[in-house]
Design an enzyme around this catalytic site. Structure first.
Site, PDB file in Angstrom:
ATOM      1  N   PRO A   2       3.612   8.834  -5.475  1.00  0.00           N
ATOM      2  CA  PRO A   2       4.452   7.736  -5.061  1.00  0.00           C
ATOM      3  C   PRO A   2       3.843   6.394  -5.400  1.00  0.00           C
ATOM      4  O   PRO A   2       2.675   6.131  -5.113  1.00  0.00           O
ATOM      5  CB  PRO A   2       4.543   7.903  -3.561  1.00  0.00           C
ATOM      6  CG  PRO A   2       3.782   9.121  -3.224  1.00  0.00           C
ATOM      7  CD  PRO A   2       2.889   9.396  -4.360  1.00  0.00           C
ATOM      8  N   GLU A   3       4.641   5.586  -5.978  1.00  0.00           N
ATOM      9  CA  GLU A   3       4.315   4.179  -6.128  1.00  0.00           C
ATOM     10  C   GLU A   3       5.227   3.455  -5.137  1.00  0.00           C
ATOM     11  O   GLU A   3       5.875   4.098  -4.313  1.00  0.00           O
ATOM     12  CB  GLU A   3       4.550   3.731  -7.576  1.00  0.00           C
ATOM     13  CG  GLU A   3       3.743   4.560  -8.556  1.00  0.00           C
ATOM     14  CD  GLU A   3       3.842   4.094 -10.006  1.00  0.00           C
ATOM     15  OE1 GLU A   3       3.901   2.878 -10.238  1.00  0.00           O
ATOM     16  OE2 GLU A   3       3.857   4.952 -10.907  1.00  0.00           O
TER      17      GLU A   3
END
Length: 271
Positions: A2-3
DNA sequence: CAACGGACCTGCCTGC
DNA sequence: TGCAGGCAGGTCCGTT
């Protein structure tokens, strides 16, 4: 995994299930994540009600009356809302059981994620207190990037992935933003002009916002609170498109390794 | 300080 | 079929 867009997607998805929900139990199956889970997490949280969920960079901050729980999803983490009938899979490390009968479940094969507790101001937590600005807020500008980058010799791609410079830009969105701004990922951060940093700041904002709109990018693991993937992958312009035509000039997208991370760019369009 | 490599983990894919 | 090697949305830490 996840960014920023994936973490924000998770936050938005969880909020309706968790706001004002009371924790009835906490079940920990694996304490060894990036850092050990606080030993007294269950005692701290049982009986507590979730007041709100915020995001700072890639950290989720769950507010309770007694304090704040920070959750980082690492590379492969996800948080889902499930019920009692959901089977417990390998790598389902933590369950927060809710009064409603639902369960908030943390799944993380690589165990690079982490969970923390802080009683007072979460922004003063050692992992948060030195972070750079939020890219989607007003304090993040081309002028800021330009000022911070002077005399820095590191590749501009590494520079924008440094959370002390700006939070939330990971490996996918760094490549995507630099493509949009027409900047070569290997260019020394200190040699990028103000004009181009203004373009880059705009590109970062627009890529992150567009991805949030699509529910984030799923390459492998990422799923939202309902277990569904994000759809921004189809919109990626360079990431994982080695050898495919550039969408602007049709020359082949290149893949190189910068700072031990795969980086994608168009040699014609980026300099 | 800034820059870099190593470390933390598992799963999946490729090639021999 | 098995096994080694490489690779994956992160980021802290120790060393130069």
């Amino acid at each position: 995994m996840p960014e920023l867009p994936e973490v924000e997607t998770t936050r938005r998805g969880l909020l309706p299930w968790l706001q004002r929900a009371k924790i009835s139990d906490v079940i920990i199956r694996q304490r060894q994540l990036r850092w050990p889970i606080p030993r007294n997490l269950k005692q701290l949280l049982t009986g507590q009600t979730v007041v709100d969920i915020h995001r700072r960079g890639k950290y989720l901050v769950f507010d309770f009356d007694a304090g704040h729980m920070l959750v980082h999803l690492g590379m492969s983490g996800s948080l889902r809302i499930v019920d009692d009938t959901a089977e417990i899979r390998k790598h389902d490390h933590i369950d927060w059981r809710l009064d409603s009968g639902k369960i908030l479940r943390f799944h993380d094969p690589r165990r690079f994620g982490s969970v923390h507790w802080i009683k007072q101001n979460p922004l003063e937590h050692p992992l948060l207190n030195d972070l750079g600005p939020e890219p989607l807020e007003d304090g993040f500008t081309g002028e800021y990037l330009h000022a911070r980058s002077r005399k820095r010799n590191a590749a501009v791609k590494n520079f924008i992935m440094d959370s002390h410079i700006v939070v939330g830009v990971g490996n996918i969105y760094a490549s995507e933003s630099l493509f949009l701004a027409g900047i070569h990922p290997r260019k020394a951060a200190g040699k990028v002009s103000l004009e181009r940093y203004i373009k880059l700041a705009d590109a970062i904002k627009s890529v992150l916002n567009a991805s949030i709109t699509q529910g984030g990018t799923t390459l492998r693991d990422f799923v939202n609170e309902s277990g569904n993937p994000g759809y921004f992958r189809q919109r990626l312009r360079v990431y994982e498109r080695e050898g495919e035509p550039c969408l602007l000039c049709e020359s082949k997208i290149k893949r190189v390794v910068i700072g031990q991370r795969a980086s994608y760019f168009c040699a014609q369009c980026q300099s």
